[in-house]
Enzyme design. Structure first.
Site, mmCIF file in Angstrom:
data_model
loop_
_atom_site.group_PDB
_atom_site.id
_atom_site.type_symbol
_atom_site.label_atom_id
_atom_site.label_comp_id
_atom_site.label_asym_id
_atom_site.label_seq_id
_atom_site.Cartn_x
_atom_site.Cartn_y
_atom_site.Cartn_z
ATOM 1 N N HIS A 5 -6.789 -6.341 1.658
ATOM 2 C CA HIS A 5 -5.771 -5.295 1.434
ATOM 3 C C HIS A 5 -4.530 -5.829 2.252
ATOM 4 O O HIS A 5 -3.337 -5.762 1.454
ATOM 5 C CB HIS A 5 -6.312 -4.242 2.137
ATOM 6 C CG HIS A 5 -5.239 -2.942 1.736
ATOM 7 N ND1 HIS A 5 -5.388 -2.414 0.346
ATOM 8 C CD2 HIS A 5 -4.529 -2.172 2.344
ATOM 9 C CE1 HIS A 5 -4.403 -1.483 0.237
ATOM 10 N NE2 HIS A 5 -4.046 -1.341 1.628
ATOM 11 N N ASP A 16 -9.891 -7.245 -2.420
ATOM 12 C CA ASP A 16 -9.956 -5.937 -2.079
ATOM 13 C C ASP A 16 -10.724 -4.884 -2.917
ATOM 14 O O ASP A 16 -11.691 -5.344 -3.638
ATOM 15 C CB ASP A 16 -8.566 -5.289 -2.333
ATOM 16 C CG ASP A 16 -7.809 -4.143 -1.437
ATOM 17 O OD1 ASP A 16 -8.792 -3.585 -0.885
ATOM 18 O OD2 ASP A 16 -6.672 -3.976 -1.444
ATOM 19 N N SER A 67 0.907 -1.184 -0.183
ATOM 20 C CA SER A 67 0.084 0.145 0.072
ATOM 21 C C SER A 67 0.900 1.363 0.108
ATOM 22 O O SER A 67 1.708 1.494 -1.057
ATOM 23 C CB SER A 67 -0.934 -0.208 1.287
ATOM 24 O OG SER A 67 -2.132 0.854 0.968
#
Length: 245
Positions: free
Chosen positions: A221, A191, A93
């Site tokens: 995620h 996700d 991320s």
């Protein structure tokens, strides 16, 4: 209950090094199982704690992308100082955004991105901070009335760092063509669908001759700790093993 900030970790093994960068509002614990797995397979790993992470949201908001970028650079330099000449970077991320930026500006041996956003508005990031703040206070054992009062105060704080974060994502996306290192792009199919779109953008835009993209059917995620964790670890190792070290 008072929390101690999660500590960085360094796992020494072989002569090849991997920098592990965690996600927004999280900490290096996201990367420990991957780090242990890579260590068992002759890779030395270092995972820094990005500034403000693991602290209350009120403190996290005092930091922003400039600090996190410096943390990534410091981690890279730490590995250099330990004698590693070639370094790959794996980012989840926010960590993946930083990993791509490193691929744009430094000599990186390989880049792995997991669940990386290429389009994220500050308002959405604020929701993430609010969720993190409330959860943190609950774990601290605070009463509901105190939590509600503190959350109201949190909403009055400046959130400029989130606008800076949005701009970091946009700038990184706009310069993907300058990434020439080998790239491995991963996303979770459970996700938000925007992460699949972002993964495709990364894959299509980087100038790397060696690049792969893969979705994981059972992953949300946090791919490094999800149901596909073993497959993710194995695929990262396979990618690293193919690099020209």
């Amino acid at each position: 209950m008072k929390f101690l900030p999660p500590k960085p970790f360094y796992y020494e093994s072989g002569e090849r090094a991997v920098l592990l960068l965690h996600s927004f509002t999280s900490n290096p614990n996201d990367m420990k199982k991957l780090g242990s797995y890579l260590q068992q397979n002759q890779y030395s790993c270092y995972a820094p704690t990005l500034s403000g992470h693991g602290l209350p949201a009120e403190e996290l908001l005092n930091y922003g992308p400039a600090d996190w970028w410096q943390d990534a650079l410091d981690g890279y330099q730490l590995l250099k100082d330990k004698g590693f000449e070639r370094i790959a970077v794996v980012g989840l991320s926010l960590g993946g955004v930083l990993a791509l930026k490193m691929g744009q500006e430094l000599k990186i041996n390989g880049v792995v991105t997991l669940s990386v956003p290429m389009d994220k508005e500050a308002a959405v990031l604020k929701k993430r901070i609010v969720y993190y703040a409330k959860r943190y206070k609950q774990i601290e054992g605070k009463e509901d009335q105190q939590i509600a009062s503190e959350m109201a105060e949190l909403d009055l704080l400046p959130f400029e760092s989130l606008t800076d974060f949005e701009q970091l994502i946009t700038r990184t996306r706009d310069h993907l063509a300058s990434v020439v290192s080998p790239v491995c792009v991963m996303y979770g199919e459970m996700d938000d669908s925007s992460y699949k779109t972002s993964a495709e953008t990364i894959f299509e835009s980087v100038a790397s001759d060696q690049k792969t993209i893969k979705g994981y059917a059972n992953s949300k995620h946090l791919m490094t700790l999800g149901k596909d964790m073993n497959a993710v670890n194995q695929d990262i190792l396979a990618f690293l093993n193919k690099l020209n070290w």
